[in-house]
Design a protein around this motif. Structure first.
Motif, mmCIF file in Angstrom:
data_model
loop_
_atom_site.group_PDB
_atom_site.id
_atom_site.type_symbol
_atom_site.label_atom_id
_atom_site.label_comp_id
_atom_site.label_asym_id
_atom_site.label_seq_id
_atom_site.Cartn_x
_atom_site.Cartn_y
_atom_site.Cartn_z
ATOM 1 N N GLN A 73 0.805 -1.221 0.000
ATOM 2 C CA GLN A 73 0.000 0.000 0.000
ATOM 3 C C GLN A 73 0.842 1.277 0.000
ATOM 4 O O GLN A 73 0.486 2.263 -0.646
ATOM 5 C CB GLN A 73 -0.939 0.016 1.211
ATOM 6 C CG GLN A 73 -2.159 -0.862 1.061
ATOM 7 C CD GLN A 73 -3.262 -0.193 0.238
ATOM 8 O OE1 GLN A 73 -3.047 0.789 -0.434
ATOM 9 N NE2 GLN A 73 -4.454 -0.763 0.306
ATOM 10 N N ASP A 74 1.946 1.274 0.744
ATOM 11 C CA ASP A 74 2.745 2.493 0.902
ATOM 12 C C ASP A 74 3.934 2.550 -0.048
ATOM 13 O O ASP A 74 4.759 3.473 0.045
ATOM 14 C CB ASP A 74 3.249 2.601 2.354
ATOM 15 C CG ASP A 74 2.101 2.740 3.342
ATOM 16 O OD1 ASP A 74 1.089 3.369 2.976
ATOM 17 O OD2 ASP A 74 2.216 2.217 4.459
ATOM 18 N N GLU A 75 4.032 1.575 -0.946
ATOM 19 C CA GLU A 75 5.134 1.583 -1.905
ATOM 20 C C GLU A 75 4.853 2.570 -3.035
ATOM 21 O O GLU A 75 3.710 2.975 -3.277
ATOM 22 C CB GLU A 75 5.344 0.174 -2.487
ATOM 23 C CG GLU A 75 5.839 -0.852 -1.491
ATOM 24 C CD GLU A 75 7.258 -0.575 -1.022
ATOM 25 O OE1 GLU A 75 8.067 -0.031 -1.813
ATOM 26 O OE2 GLU A 75 7.561 -0.885 0.152
ATOM 27 N N HIS A 76 5.903 2.920 -3.762
ATOM 28 C CA HIS A 76 5.761 3.817 -4.912
ATOM 29 C C HIS A 76 4.944 3.111 -6.003
ATOM 30 O O HIS A 76 5.078 1.897 -6.189
ATOM 31 C CB HIS A 76 7.141 4.190 -5.461
ATOM 32 C CG HIS A 76 7.115 5.281 -6.478
ATOM 33 N ND1 HIS A 76 6.811 5.052 -7.810
ATOM 34 C CD2 HIS A 76 7.356 6.613 -6.365
ATOM 35 C CE1 HIS A 76 6.860 6.196 -8.464
ATOM 36 N NE2 HIS A 76 7.192 7.159 -7.627
ATOM 37 N N PRO A 77 4.073 3.844 -6.733
ATOM 38 C CA PRO A 77 3.254 3.214 -7.786
ATOM 39 C C PRO A 77 4.061 2.419 -8.805
ATOM 40 O O PRO A 77 3.622 1.364 -9.260
ATOM 41 C CB PRO A 77 2.555 4.406 -8.450
ATOM 42 C CG PRO A 77 2.488 5.440 -7.377
ATOM 43 C CD PRO A 77 3.736 5.270 -6.565
ATOM 44 N N GLN A 78 5.265 2.899 -9.145
ATOM 45 C CA GLN A 78 6.087 2.186 -10.122
ATOM 46 C C GLN A 78 6.567 0.854 -9.560
ATOM 47 O O GLN A 78 6.616 -0.146 -10.271
ATOM 48 C CB GLN A 78 7.293 3.039 -10.539
ATOM 49 C CG GLN A 78 8.110 2.459 -11.687
ATOM 50 C CD GLN A 78 7.343 2.449 -12.991
ATOM 51 O OE1 GLN A 78 6.432 3.260 -13.184
ATOM 52 N NE2 GLN A 78 7.690 1.538 -13.884
ATOM 53 N N THR A 79 6.893 0.836 -8.268
ATOM 54 C CA THR A 79 7.314 -0.409 -7.619
ATOM 55 C C THR A 79 6.165 -1.406 -7.584
ATOM 56 O O THR A 79 6.347 -2.590 -7.890
ATOM 57 C CB THR A 79 7.783 -0.120 -6.180
ATOM 58 O OG1 THR A 79 8.889 0.783 -6.211
ATOM 59 C CG2 THR A 79 8.211 -1.413 -5.480
ATOM 60 N N ILE A 80 4.974 -0.924 -7.242
ATOM 61 C CA ILE A 80 3.807 -1.810 -7.200
ATOM 62 C C ILE A 80 3.520 -2.375 -8.591
ATOM 63 O O ILE A 80 3.258 -3.565 -8.746
ATOM 64 C CB ILE A 80 2.567 -1.049 -6.672
ATOM 65 C CG1 ILE A 80 2.833 -0.525 -5.255
ATOM 66 C CG2 ILE A 80 1.339 -1.967 -6.667
ATOM 67 C CD1 ILE A 80 1.729 0.361 -4.712
#
Length: 337
Positions: free
Chosen positions: A126-133
């Motif tokens: 949930q708290d990761e960067h959108p690119q990482t997700i």
């Protein structure tokens, strides 16, 4: 003099293995191979002529070792496989077999999170960067990725979907860094070449598993942020051949909306399963007339057929949007009669 194992190409080894298995088993394997691979293997089988017993034995033993190693990887991951192979063959042979297997089966990054529960993974990401997700979702099974995507906050969900669709190639050092943070398990087997994942097809596979509301929200956001990408996604969401997945009532409703000449053009060259499914939902008279239209049509350009099929798909999507028909999504979807 018989060639050494390392002197044989992968295709030559495959051809020798097929000959060793015999025609019945080879025929069964052929049914699961792309036409291009079948042609290459057939040519190679014709070329090899007589196979020395020792060459055949080496190839079969290598295949057996690779199957064993792949089973270990599937069962417990790369670390477990390495330990098991060392115990079975010793360090040198284990490294050799594992090297061949990881190249052949291309063990993908983030393999260690595929067995995690989607709900746990969602909390973790949930708290990761959108690119990482987006990068992690690209390597997950579509069903798991869909669950995670649907559980994200709406704004984050749309951004992750956009990045997933536009993703192409990711440098291996970026993947290594992300994996190091998540878990240091697979860093030794990541290819030095660019790892390909994501893209429009990857997003479509995920969207095919989410609920209709989530899909609509994501497509609306994509249409605003990246309209070209949204259009590509829509074209791939439901292909013409998927019409066999509709129930009889839905197919009959679609057929009422499609012009007979348009349908005749769309059916040119389709496989027998699709044709039989459609004709099975038509009256005998209507089916006969459609077949006549197809016969009198003569040769047509592939592009014209694909365009006609896309127009039929657009009708299906419109009927689904209106709630007139149901397109099944995911493993199972609840239906209220």
């Amino acid at each position: 003099m018989s060639p050494r194992l390392n002197e044989l190409t992968t295709t030559q080894k495959a051809a020798i293995l097929l000959v060793a298995l015999g025609p019945d088993a080879s025929a069964q394997l052929y049914r699961h191979l792309p036409q291009e691979d079948v042609e290459h293997l057939t040519i190679e089988i014709a070329r090899i002529g007589r196979i020395a017993p020792e060459t055949r034995e080496m190839v079969v033993n290598e295949y057996k070792d690779m199957c064993l190693a792949q089973a270990y990887i599937t069962e417990g991951g790369i670390t477990y496989a390495r330990e098991a192979l060392v115990n079975a063959f010793g360090h040198e042979k284990a490294a050799e077999v594992l090297g061949r297997v990881t190249q052949a089966m291309e063990v993908l990054p983030f393999d260690f999170i595929k067995k995690a529960e989607p709900a746990q993974l969602l909390m973790f990401l949930q708290d990761e960067h959108p690119q990482t997700i987006a990068l992690i979702l690209a390597y997950l099974p579509p069903a798991n990725a869909a669950t995670v995507l649907a559980g994200l906050w709406p704004d984050l969900r749309a951004e992750v979907a956009r990045r997933l669709a536009m993703m192409d190639r990711t440098p291996p050092d970026v993947i290594r860094e992300i994996e190091r943070v998540l878990q240091r398990k697979l860093s030794s087997v990541i290819s030095t070449e660019m790892s390909s994942a994501g893209g429009v097809k990857s997003l479509v596979e995920v969207l095919n598993w989410v609920d209709r509301s989530t899909e609509r929200t994501i497509l609306e956001s994509l249409s605003e942020e990246a309209p070209d990408v949204a259009e590509e996604v829509k074209k791939l969401m439901f292909v013409f051949e998927d019409i066999v997945l509709l129930d009889d009532r839905a197919i009959m409703q679609v057929l009422r909306e499609v012009d007979s000449k348009e349908l005749a053009l769309a059916l040119k060259g389709v496989n027998a399963t699709v044709a039989e499914r459609i004709f099975g939902c038509m009256s005998e008279r209507a089916g006969s007339m459609l077949k006549e239209d197809m016969e009198f049509m003569g040769p047509v350009r592939v592009r014209a057929v694909e365009e006609a099929q896309q127009r039929v798909v657009n009708i299906i999507r419109r009927l689904e949007e209106m709630g007139e028909i149901v397109v099944a999504r995911g493993e199972q979807e609840e239906i209220i009669a």
